[in-house]
Scaffold this active site. Structure first.
Site, short mmCIF file in Angstrom:
data_model
loop_
_atom_site.label_atom_id
_atom_site.label_comp_id
_atom_site.label_asym_id
_atom_site.label_seq_id
_atom_site.Cartn_x
_atom_site.Cartn_y
_atom_site.Cartn_z
N ARG A 97 -20.83 -8.51 2.83
CA ARG A 97 -20.37 -7.21 2.35
C ARG A 97 -21.11 -6.84 1.06
O ARG A 97 -21.43 -7.71 0.26
CB ARG A 97 -18.87 -7.34 2.06
CG ARG A 97 -18.19 -6.10 1.50
CD ARG A 97 -18.10 -5.01 2.51
NE ARG A 97 -17.05 -4.04 2.19
CZ ARG A 97 -16.91 -2.89 2.84
NH1 ARG A 97 -17.73 -2.57 3.83
NH2 ARG A 97 -15.94 -2.07 2.53
N THR A 370 -20.57 3.02 11.45
CA THR A 370 -20.70 1.59 11.33
C THR A 370 -21.18 1.18 12.70
O THR A 370 -21.23 2.00 13.60
CB THR A 370 -19.31 1.01 11.00
OG1 THR A 370 -18.94 1.51 9.74
CG2 THR A 370 -19.25 -0.49 11.03
N THR A 388 -22.54 -2.01 8.50
CA THR A 388 -22.46 -0.58 8.19
C THR A 388 -23.21 -0.17 6.94
O THR A 388 -23.54 -1.01 6.10
CB THR A 388 -20.97 -0.18 8.02
OG1 THR A 388 -20.86 1.23 7.99
CG2 THR A 388 -20.37 -0.75 6.75
N ASN A 390 -21.56 2.45 5.65
CA ASN A 390 -20.32 3.21 5.46
C ASN A 390 -20.41 4.50 6.27
O ASN A 390 -20.41 4.43 7.48
CB ASN A 390 -19.98 3.47 4.00
CG ASN A 390 -18.55 3.98 3.86
OD1 ASN A 390 -17.73 3.73 4.74
ND2 ASN A 390 -18.25 4.68 2.80
N ASP A 412 -15.46 2.77 -0.46
CA ASP A 412 -14.38 1.94 0.10
C ASP A 412 -13.49 1.33 -0.97
O ASP A 412 -12.44 0.77 -0.68
CB ASP A 412 -14.96 0.83 1.00
CG ASP A 412 -15.21 1.32 2.42
OD1 ASP A 412 -14.72 2.42 2.76
OD2 ASP A 412 -15.88 0.61 3.20
N SER A 441 -12.62 -3.60 3.17
CA SER A 441 -13.17 -3.07 4.42
C SER A 441 -12.12 -3.08 5.52
O SER A 441 -11.15 -3.84 5.46
CB SER A 441 -14.35 -3.94 4.83
OG SER A 441 -14.79 -3.61 6.13
N SER A 442 -12.33 -2.25 6.54
CA SER A 442 -11.47 -2.30 7.73
C SER A 442 -12.15 -3.04 8.88
O SER A 442 -11.60 -3.14 9.98
CB SER A 442 -11.16 -0.88 8.21
OG SER A 442 -10.48 -0.17 7.22
N GLY A 462 -15.69 2.75 13.09
CA GLY A 462 -14.61 3.74 13.14
C GLY A 462 -13.77 3.82 11.88
O GLY A 462 -12.64 4.31 11.92
N GLY A 463 -14.28 3.32 10.75
CA GLY A 463 -13.54 3.41 9.49
C GLY A 463 -12.15 2.80 9.65
O GLY A 463 -12.01 1.70 10.19
O1 DON Z 1 -15.87 -1.19 5.70
C1 DON Z 1 -15.25 -0.22 6.12
O2 DON Z 1 -14.08 -0.27 6.46
C2 DON Z 1 -15.96 1.11 6.29
N1 DON Z 1 -17.05 1.19 5.37
C3 DON Z 1 -16.41 1.24 7.70
C4 DON Z 1 -17.07 2.56 7.96
C5 DON Z 1 -17.10 2.93 9.38
O3 DON Z 1 -16.63 2.26 10.23
C6 DON Z 1 -17.69 4.24 9.70
N2 DON Z 1 -17.78 4.39 11.13
N3 DON Z 1 -17.56 5.16 11.88
#
Ligand code: DON
Length: 561
Positions: A97, A370, A388, A390, A412, A441-442, A462-463
Site C-alpha cells: 500500500r 482499481t 490501484t 485509487n 483514502d 483501504s477497502s 470498486g472503492g
Molecule cells: O483502497 C481503496 O479502498 C480504494 N483506493 C480503492 C479504489 C477503487 O477501488 C476504485 N475502483 N473502482
C-alpha cells in the site's frame, strides 16, 4: 395413453428449460489460469505459467502488463495487496500500500478555517502517496520467484514499445479523463487525444522506466533516474514526495485475516486494508441464518446483508486505520459474540436507520478505479491481488520523462472526521493523516478453502463496494452453488452505513423486491454510474479443473491451460 404421458413429460421438460435462466459458464482450464482486467495481461501471465513459472512469477508479469495495458488502474505508481495460498496450505499476505510522505500532516487538506479544500486530495501532485507496487513486486520475487526477473518484465516492456490496442470502453475512459490530464500536467501527456476503438497507444517513456527496473531492480524505480524524474516533477507541480520518501518505502509481509464461514475457511487481507475484517464481520453476522430458505437477491436476502453491512461499515469508520500507527481491536471486532450482539437490533419488519447505528462497544482494546487479478498455477499455488491508483488514472499526474501515472491514494485518509471521501466513506482519528502512515483501504483480495483444499480466488475493484462485491460472490458460490462466471454475472447491491441507501445495479432486481424493501424503510439508489466492482475470480471445480469468472462489466478476460 403412452403417447399422452410422453407428451406431458415433454411439456414439463420444455417448461423447466424455459423457467431456468441460462447459466453462463466461464473459461475452463485444466490446471492453470490468470483472470485480469485485460486479455493481454492474462495471456502474458498465463504464458509465464506455461513456461514453467509459478503463480508468483505470473503475478509479477501480470501486474507489470496491467501497468501498460490498463493505465486507468494497473500501475507502477500506485500500490495494493496480495493474499496467497501455497499448495502446502500455507497462507500469507503482502502489503504494498502507498504511504503518506514524511512531510505530510493531519490537516494538509484543510483551509485556514478548517474546511476540506475541494480536489486537493484527489487531483494533482499534492494527492500522491508514496507508491508501493514495485517494492511489492520485488518482495514477491525475492521470496517466491523462480524464473529470471527479466523474463517477467520483458513482455510489459514490449507491450509499451509496440503499443496496446485501445478497446471501446478504454477509449471512452481515456477521453473522459483528457481535461483532467491537461489541467494537472505542464506538458502534453501520451494519454491526451481523441481516442477511438482500435487506436494504438504506445508508451515509450514508460518502457524506458520499465527497462531501468529490469536492469537495476527495485533501485530502478526508487533511486537514480526514475526517482529524480519523479521527485522533480512532483515538486514542479507543488507536491511533497521526496527522494527520502522513495528510498525509505518498504512493502510489508503481514498475517492475513483467517476465519471460518460454515465449512469454508476464508483468508483475506488485513489492515491497512479493511476488507478482511469487514468481510469476517459480515459473514459472521449472516452465518446463523439458514440461507437455503432465503431466495438469492430476494427482499429478505437484501435486508439481511444490508443490515450486516450497515453495522460493519459503522465500525470501519470508527475503529479502522493503519495498524502500525493506531491500536485497532481486531480480535474484538471479529468476535462472534460481539457480532451477534450487534445484530440483535435487526428486525425483518423494518430497516434499522443508520442514524440509530453507531460503532459497537468494544470490551477492551487488545493489542473510480482499481483492478484485481486472480491466479492459480499448475502446482496448486493461488495468488489474489488487488492494486490501484485509487480513482481512474489516480492523481492524473504522468511523470514527465518517465511515463507512469501517480496515484491519488491520499484521499483514502480521513481528511477531516465527518467529511466523506470520494467513496462517501467516513473516517475517524484512526484513519487521520500522519507522516509515513498508510491510508485505510477497502481492498479485499481473498482465498476460500473447503475441506483443506483450494476452492476459490476472488477480488474486485470498486472503492467502498469492494467488500460487499466479494461477499456476494462468496455467498453465490458457497450458499447458492453457482459457477464462477454465473456468480460474477449476478446483479449486485451495496450498503455502507452512510449514506443510508441500498445501492443497486440498474435493471438487476425485480420491481416487487424493490417495492417491498421501500415499504420496510430502505432507500434504494439505482444508477448506472455506480461503481459496483469488476470481479475477477477462479473457482476450482469438483473435477479439479478451473473455471474463470471474468467480469463482463469491463474488458476482463481469462487465459490458461
Ligand atoms: O483502497 C481503496 O479502498 C480504494 N483506493 C480503492 C479504489 C477503487 O477501488 C476504485 N475502483 N473502482
Amino acid at each position: 395413453m403412452k403417447k399422452k404421458s410422453l407428451l406431458i413429460i415433454a411439456v414439463f421438460i420444455l417448461l423447466f428449460c424455459a423457467c431456468k435462466k441460462d447459466k453462463t459458464v466461464g473459461f475452463i482450464a485444466e490446471k492453470a489460469m490468470v483472470v485480469s482486467a485485460r486479455e493481454e495481461a492474462s495471456k502474458i501471465g498465463a504464458a509465464i505459467l506455461q513456461k514453467g513459472g509459478n503463480a508468483y512469477d505470473a503475478m509479477i508479469a501480470t501486474h507489470l502488463a496491467l501497468a501498460v495495458v490498463y493505465p486507468v488502474a494497473g500501475n507502477i505508481g500506485g500500490g495494493g495487496f496480495m493474499v496467497y495460498r501455497n499448495n502446502d496450505g500455507t497462507t500469507g499476505a503482502l502489503d504494498f500500500r502507498e504511504k503518506a510522505p514524511i512531510t505530510a500532516h493531519r490537516d494538509m487538506y484543510l483551509d485556514s478555517v478548517g474546511n476540506v479544500i475541494k480536489n486537493k486530495s484527489t487531483l494533482g501532485a499534492f494527492a500522491v502517496g508514496v507508491p508501493g507496487s514495485i517494492a511489492g513486486v520485488f518482495e514477491v520475487y525475492n521470496k517466491f520467484g523462480s524464473l529470471p526477473f527479466k523474463d517477467l518484465i520483458q513482455p510489459a516492456i514490449d507491450l509499451a514499445i509496440n503499443g496496446i490496442t485501445v478497446t471501446e470502453k478504454q477509449a471512452k475512459s481515456l477521453n473522459s479523463a483528457t481535461e483532467r490530464f491537461k489541467k494537472v500536467n505542464n506538458y502534453i501527456t501520451v494519454f491526451e487525444k481523441e481516442w477511438k476503438k482500435g487506436d494504438i497507444l504506445k508508451q515509450e517513456e514508460l518502457a524506458q522506466t520499465l527497462e531501468r527496473i529490469r536492469d537495476l531492480g527495485k533501485d530502478g524505480f526508487y533511486k537514480g533516474k526514475t526517482a529524480s524524474l519523479f521527485v522533480n516533477y512532483v515538486k514542479e507541480l507543488g507536491g511533497i514526495i521526496s527522494l527520502e520518501d522513495l528510498e525509505k518505502y518498504k512493502a510489508i509481509w503481514r498475517k492475513p485475516i483467517t476465519f471460518n464461514y460454515k465449512d469454508f475457511k476464508i483468508t483475506s487481507m488485513t489492515l491497512p486494508a479493511s476488507g478482511g475484517i469487514c468481510l469476517a464481520q459480515i459473514l459472521k453476522a449472516v452465518e446463523p441464518y439458514d440461507l437455503s430458505k432465503i431466495e438469492h437477491n430476494s427482499t429478505k436476502y437484501i435486508q439481511l446483508l444490508t443490515e450486516a453491512e450497515r453495522r460493519s461499515y459503522a465500525d470501519r469508520a470508527n475503529f479502522l486505520g493503519d495498524i502500525d500507527f493506531v491500536n485497532v481491536p481486531v480480535d474484538s471486532l471479529t468476535n462472534v459474540k460481539y457480532i451477534n450482539n450487534r445484530m440483535k437490533s435487526f428486525s425483518w419488519d423494518k430497516a434499522t436507520p443508520s442514524s440509530e447505528v453507531s460503532h459497537g462497544k468494544i470490551i477492551g482494546y487488545e493489542s473510480d478505479e482499481t483492478t484485481h487479478y486472480s491466479i492459480v498455477d499448475q502446482f496448486g499455488n493461488a495468488v489474489s491481488v488487488t492494486t490501484t491508483l485509487n480513482t481512474g488514472y489516480g492523481s492524473k499526474v504522468v511523470v514527465k520523462g518517465a511515463g507512469f501515472i501517480l496515484n491519488n491514494e491520499m484521499d483514502d485518509f480521513s481528511s477531516k472526521p465527518g467529511v466523506p471521501n470520494v467513496y462517501g466513506l467516513l473516517g475517524s482519528e484512526a484513519n487521520s493523516i500522519a507522516p509515513e502512515k498508510r491510508m485505510l483501504s477497502s481492498m479485499t483480495p481473498t482465498i476460500v478453502e473447503e475441506n483443506g483444499k483450494l476452492k476459490m480466488v476472488v477480488g474486485t475493484p470498486g472503492g467502498s463496494t469492494i467488500i460487499t462485491s466479494v461477499l456476494q460472490n462468496i455467498l453465490n458460490v458457497t450458499e447458492y452453488k453457482m459457477g464462477m462466471q454465473e456468480s460474477v454475472d449476478q446483479p449486485r447491491f451495496h450498503h455502507q452505513w452512510l449514506p443510508d441507501v441500498v445501492r443497486m445495479e440498474p435493471n438487476g432486481f425485480n420491481e416487487e423486491t424493490k417495492a417491498k424493501l421501500e415499504t420496510l424503510g430502505y432507500k434504494i439508489l439505482e444508477r448506472n454510474s455506480l461503481i459496483i466492482g469488476r470481479v475477477d475470480a477462479i473457482l476450482v471445480l469438483p473435477n479439479g479443473k478451473l473455471e474463470a469468472g471474468a467480469d463482463k462489466r469491463g474488458d476482463d478476460a481469462a487465459a490458461g491451460f
